[in-house]
Design a protein around this motif. Sequence first.
Motif, PDB file in Angstrom:
ATOM      1  N   GLY A  39       0.795  -1.215   0.000  1.00  0.00           N
ATOM      2  CA  GLY A  39       0.000   0.000   0.000  1.00  0.00           C
ATOM      3  C   GLY A  39       0.827   1.265   0.000  1.00  0.00           C
ATOM      4  N   SER A  40       2.142   1.142   0.142  1.00  0.00           N
ATOM      5  CA  SER A  40       3.022   2.308   0.137  1.00  0.00           C
ATOM      6  C   SER A  40       3.258   2.787  -1.290  1.00  0.00           C
ATOM      7  CB  SER A  40       4.359   1.949   0.776  1.00  0.00           C
ATOM      8  OG  SER A  40       5.066   1.026  -0.053  1.00  0.00           O
ATOM      9  N   THR A  41       3.953   3.909  -1.415  1.00  0.00           N
ATOM     10  CA  THR A  41       4.298   4.419  -2.745  1.00  0.00           C
ATOM     11  C   THR A  41       5.171   3.445  -3.511  1.00  0.00           C
ATOM     12  OG1 THR A  41       5.320   6.274  -3.927  1.00  0.00           O
ATOM     13  CG2 THR A  41       6.267   5.713  -1.791  1.00  0.00           C
ATOM     14  N   GLY A 149       8.577  13.074  -3.865  1.00  0.00           N
ATOM     15  CA  GLY A 149       7.779  13.496  -2.715  1.00  0.00           C
ATOM     16  C   GLY A 149       8.612  14.233  -1.688  1.00  0.00           C
ATOM     17  N   ASP A 150       7.970  14.604  -0.599  1.00  0.00           N
ATOM     18  CA  ASP A 150       8.650  15.276   0.504  1.00  0.00           C
ATOM     19  C   ASP A 150       8.696  14.356   1.712  1.00  0.00           C
ATOM     20  OD1 ASP A 150       8.961  17.998  -0.651  1.00  0.00           O
ATOM     21  OD2 ASP A 150       6.783  17.922  -0.688  1.00  0.00           O
ATOM     22  N   ARG A 151       9.739  14.496   2.511  1.00  0.00           N
ATOM     23  CA  ARG A 151       9.817  13.784   3.777  1.00  0.00           C
ATOM     24  C   ARG A 151       9.162  14.668   4.841  1.00  0.00           C
ATOM     25  NH1 ARG A 151      13.658   9.360   3.587  1.00  0.00           N
ATOM     26  NH2 ARG A 151      13.658   9.278   5.861  1.00  0.00           N
ATOM     27  N   ASP A 152       8.008  14.243   5.300  1.00  0.00           N
ATOM     28  CA  ASP A 152       7.307  14.977   6.352  1.00  0.00           C
ATOM     29  C   ASP A 152       7.828  14.546   7.719  1.00  0.00           C
ATOM     30  OD1 ASP A 152       5.748  16.457   4.637  1.00  0.00           O
ATOM     31  OD2 ASP A 152       4.096  15.024   4.626  1.00  0.00           O
ATOM     32  N   THR A 206      13.399   5.306  22.020  1.00  0.00           N
ATOM     33  CA  THR A 206      14.826   5.447  21.714  1.00  0.00           C
ATOM     34  C   THR A 206      15.060   6.686  20.862  1.00  0.00           C
ATOM     35  OG1 THR A 206      15.108   3.050  21.797  1.00  0.00           O
ATOM     36  CG2 THR A 206      16.826   4.321  20.682  1.00  0.00           C
ATOM     37  N   VAL A 207      14.120   6.945  19.975  1.00  0.00           N
ATOM     38  CA  VAL A 207      14.092   8.210  19.246  1.00  0.00           C
ATOM     39  C   VAL A 207      12.728   8.851  19.467  1.00  0.00           C
ATOM     40  CG1 VAL A 207      15.787   7.553  17.513  1.00  0.00           C
ATOM     41  CG2 VAL A 207      13.379   7.067  17.114  1.00  0.00           C
ATOM     42  N   GLU A 208      12.691  10.175  19.369  1.00  0.00           N
ATOM     43  CA  GLU A 208      11.457  10.921  19.631  1.00  0.00           C
ATOM     44  C   GLU A 208      10.775  11.409  18.362  1.00  0.00           C
ATOM     45  OE1 GLU A 208      12.447  13.328  23.653  1.00  0.00           O
ATOM     46  OE2 GLU A 208      13.876  13.649  22.007  1.00  0.00           O
ATOM     47  N   GLY A 209      11.457  11.294  17.254  1.00  0.00           N
ATOM     48  CA  GLY A 209      10.890  11.776  16.011  1.00  0.00           C
ATOM     49  C   GLY A 209      11.638  11.222  14.819  1.00  0.00           C
ATOM     50  N   ALA A 210      11.092  11.465  13.641  1.00  0.00           N
ATOM     51  CA  ALA A 210      11.705  10.995  12.396  1.00  0.00           C
ATOM     52  C   ALA A 210      11.012  11.692  11.237  1.00  0.00           C
ATOM     53  CB  ALA A 210      11.581   9.477  12.267  1.00  0.00           C
ATOM     54  N   ASP A 211      11.491  11.419  10.034  1.00  0.00           N
ATOM     55  CA  ASP A 211      10.806  11.902   8.845  1.00  0.00           C
ATOM     56  C   ASP A 211      10.690  10.771   7.835  1.00  0.00           C
ATOM     57  OD1 ASP A 211      13.388  11.669   7.889  1.00  0.00           O
ATOM     58  OD2 ASP A 211      13.617  13.767   7.332  1.00  0.00           O
ATOM     59  N   ASN A 212       9.617  10.817   7.080  1.00  0.00           N
ATOM     60  CA  ASN A 212       9.381   9.855   6.014  1.00  0.00           C
ATOM     61  C   ASN A 212       8.541  10.510   4.933  1.00  0.00           C
ATOM     62  OD1 ASN A 212       9.253   7.593   8.561  1.00  0.00           O
ATOM     63  ND2 ASN A 212      10.364   6.983   6.730  1.00  0.00           N
ATOM     64  N   GLY A 213       8.505   9.878   3.774  1.00  0.00           N
ATOM     65  CA  GLY A 213       7.561  10.302   2.768  1.00  0.00           C
ATOM     66  C   GLY A 213       6.148  10.245   3.330  1.00  0.00           C
ATOM     67  N   THR A 214       5.325  11.179   2.908  1.00  0.00           N
ATOM     68  CA  THR A 214       3.979  11.319   3.479  1.00  0.00           C
ATOM     69  C   THR A 214       3.224   9.999   3.530  1.00  0.00           C
ATOM     70  OG1 THR A 214       3.950  13.535   2.497  1.00  0.00           O
ATOM     71  CG2 THR A 214       1.864  12.670   3.332  1.00  0.00           C
ATOM     72  N   SER A 215       3.273   9.241   2.441  1.00  0.00           N
ATOM     73  CA  SER A 215       2.499   8.003   2.386  1.00  0.00           C
ATOM     74  C   SER A 215       3.011   6.965   3.376  1.00  0.00           C
ATOM     75  CB  SER A 215       2.521   7.421   0.968  1.00  0.00           C
ATOM     76  OG  SER A 215       3.818   6.982   0.616  1.00  0.00           O
ATOM     77  N   PHE A 216       4.310   6.997   3.684  1.00  0.00           N
ATOM     78  CA  PHE A 216       4.875   6.030   4.618  1.00  0.00           C
ATOM     79  C   PHE A 216       4.338   6.234   6.029  1.00  0.00           C
ATOM     80  CE2 PHE A 216       7.726   5.444   1.176  1.00  0.00           C
ATOM     81  CZ  PHE A 216       8.287   4.190   1.323  1.00  0.00           C
ATOM     82  N   ASP A 279      -2.108  15.139  -0.685  1.00  0.00           N
ATOM     83  CA  ASP A 279      -2.985  16.029   0.072  1.00  0.00           C
ATOM     84  C   ASP A 279      -4.023  15.238   0.866  1.00  0.00           C
ATOM     85  OD1 ASP A 279      -1.644  18.248  -0.797  1.00  0.00           O
ATOM     86  OD2 ASP A 279      -3.072  18.734  -2.397  1.00  0.00           O
ATOM     87  N   GLU A 280      -4.537  14.162   0.267  1.00  0.00           N
ATOM     88  CA  GLU A 280      -5.507  13.326   0.963  1.00  0.00           C
ATOM     89  C   GLU A 280      -4.885  12.671   2.194  1.00  0.00           C
ATOM     90  OE1 GLU A 280      -6.989  10.489  -1.802  1.00  0.00           O
ATOM     91  OE2 GLU A 280      -7.832  11.993  -3.174  1.00  0.00           O
ATOM     92  N   ILE A 281      -3.651  12.212   2.066  1.00  0.00           N
ATOM     93  CA  ILE A 281      -2.981  11.542   3.186  1.00  0.00           C
ATOM     94  C   ILE A 281      -2.691  12.526   4.311  1.00  0.00           C
ATOM     95  CG2 ILE A 281      -0.871  10.336   3.898  1.00  0.00           C
ATOM     96  CD1 ILE A 281      -0.853   9.088   1.057  1.00  0.00           C
ATOM     97  N   ARG A 282      -2.210  13.706   3.965  1.00  0.00           N
ATOM     98  CA  ARG A 282      -1.951  14.715   5.003  1.00  0.00           C
ATOM     99  C   ARG A 282      -3.240  15.077   5.736  1.00  0.00           C
ATOM    100  NH1 ARG A 282       2.352  18.717   1.831  1.00  0.00           N
ATOM    101  NH2 ARG A 282       4.249  17.534   2.378  1.00  0.00           N
ATOM    102  N   ALA A 283      -4.330  15.189   5.000  1.00  0.00           N
ATOM    103  CA  ALA A 283      -5.613  15.488   5.641  1.00  0.00           C
ATOM    104  C   ALA A 283      -6.024  14.346   6.571  1.00  0.00           C
ATOM    105  CB  ALA A 283      -6.683  15.720   4.578  1.00  0.00           C
ATOM    106  N   PHE A 284      -5.772  13.119   6.157  1.00  0.00           N
ATOM    107  CA  PHE A 284      -6.082  11.974   7.012  1.00  0.00           C
ATOM    108  C   PHE A 284      -5.257  12.010   8.295  1.00  0.00           C
ATOM    109  CE2 PHE A 284      -4.641   7.875   8.582  1.00  0.00           C
ATOM    110  CZ  PHE A 284      -5.838   7.226   8.859  1.00  0.00           C
TER     111      PHE A 284
END
Length: 332
Positions: A39-41, A149-152, A206-216, A279-284
């Motif tokens: 289901g990922s990109t 894409g962008d890493r959010d 162990t980590v408090e944050g990260a970034d990934n492509g929006t769909s991930f 945009d749909e994923i970010r809204a979700f």
Amino acid sequence: MPIFKSLPVAASALALALTGQSAMAGDVVINLGYAAAEGSTYAVLADKFEELAEEYSGGTIDVKVRCCGQLMGEDEAFKAMQLGTVDMHVITGNNISPHFPLMDAFVLPYIFEDKDHAYRVLEGEVGQDFADQLHAATGVYLLTYGFVGDRDFYNSRNPITKMADMAGLKVRVPKNQVMIDTFTEFGAAPIPLPWADTPTALQTGTVEGADNGTSFIKSQKFYEIMPYFTALEHFTYFSPLFASQRIMDKLDDDQRDAVMRAAREAGMYQKEEMTRQVDEIRAFLVGEGGMTTAEFDRSDFIAAGQRVQDSYAADKGEAFTALVSAIRAAAN
């Protein structure tokens, strides 16, 4: 003499490179792997390639898609293609850098002004030249760049409204020096971890944050454990479809044409489909997914990214500097 000169399109270059191979390949099975969830990109690209390659080859190619790291993780897959033990794999660009350091030019923070700029670079002369150089140096074929894409960004500590909110935050990053240096410049505390270790590290703190492509963020269900979301757009990413020399040498002329056509069209399909979905994923994520977002000032992040760009352009050698210059020139 300029480093980035006019070259044939990638598809033509690959076809010429393979001319003269046996025209009697017969039926061929291609194992195509990716490390992300179904289901990922990655799946959008891989599944479409499977469909088209089998159709265009008249059924003489059978693509077996292996999701979720069934073949191996991204950190190992590129080397395996060099050795010929993996046929094809989808790999995010930053994980190619240890094998081909020139890739880091595309990883630099805010290197693309917008998506039009990114596609002009990757689908034009610069991207074609880069694919040729990668094959010459590694023996691995880059068949399509696909969607950009962008890493959010997401984290469990606090909303991000300005760069100062990142101070001391333990952030998972891939084992990529540009990304490590960028988060250091942002004031965070980057912790390099393989992708396979990331979900557990996030769950255990162990980590408090990260970034990934929006769909991930959606497909991996990180919204269930990470409360804060930021569309920081600091890194642009793409995850090309790569192929080993061994599998390309197994194909006859018609099969090679089918593979190249399928890869090109699957990349365009992924680009269109994922552009629609973002945009749909970010809204979700900030709606049904329950994540909290806040308005934020990107100016300090962009200034920090520019410092990283300039540092790398000055220190990485002539070819790297030329590539950064070519990327920047394509913005105009």
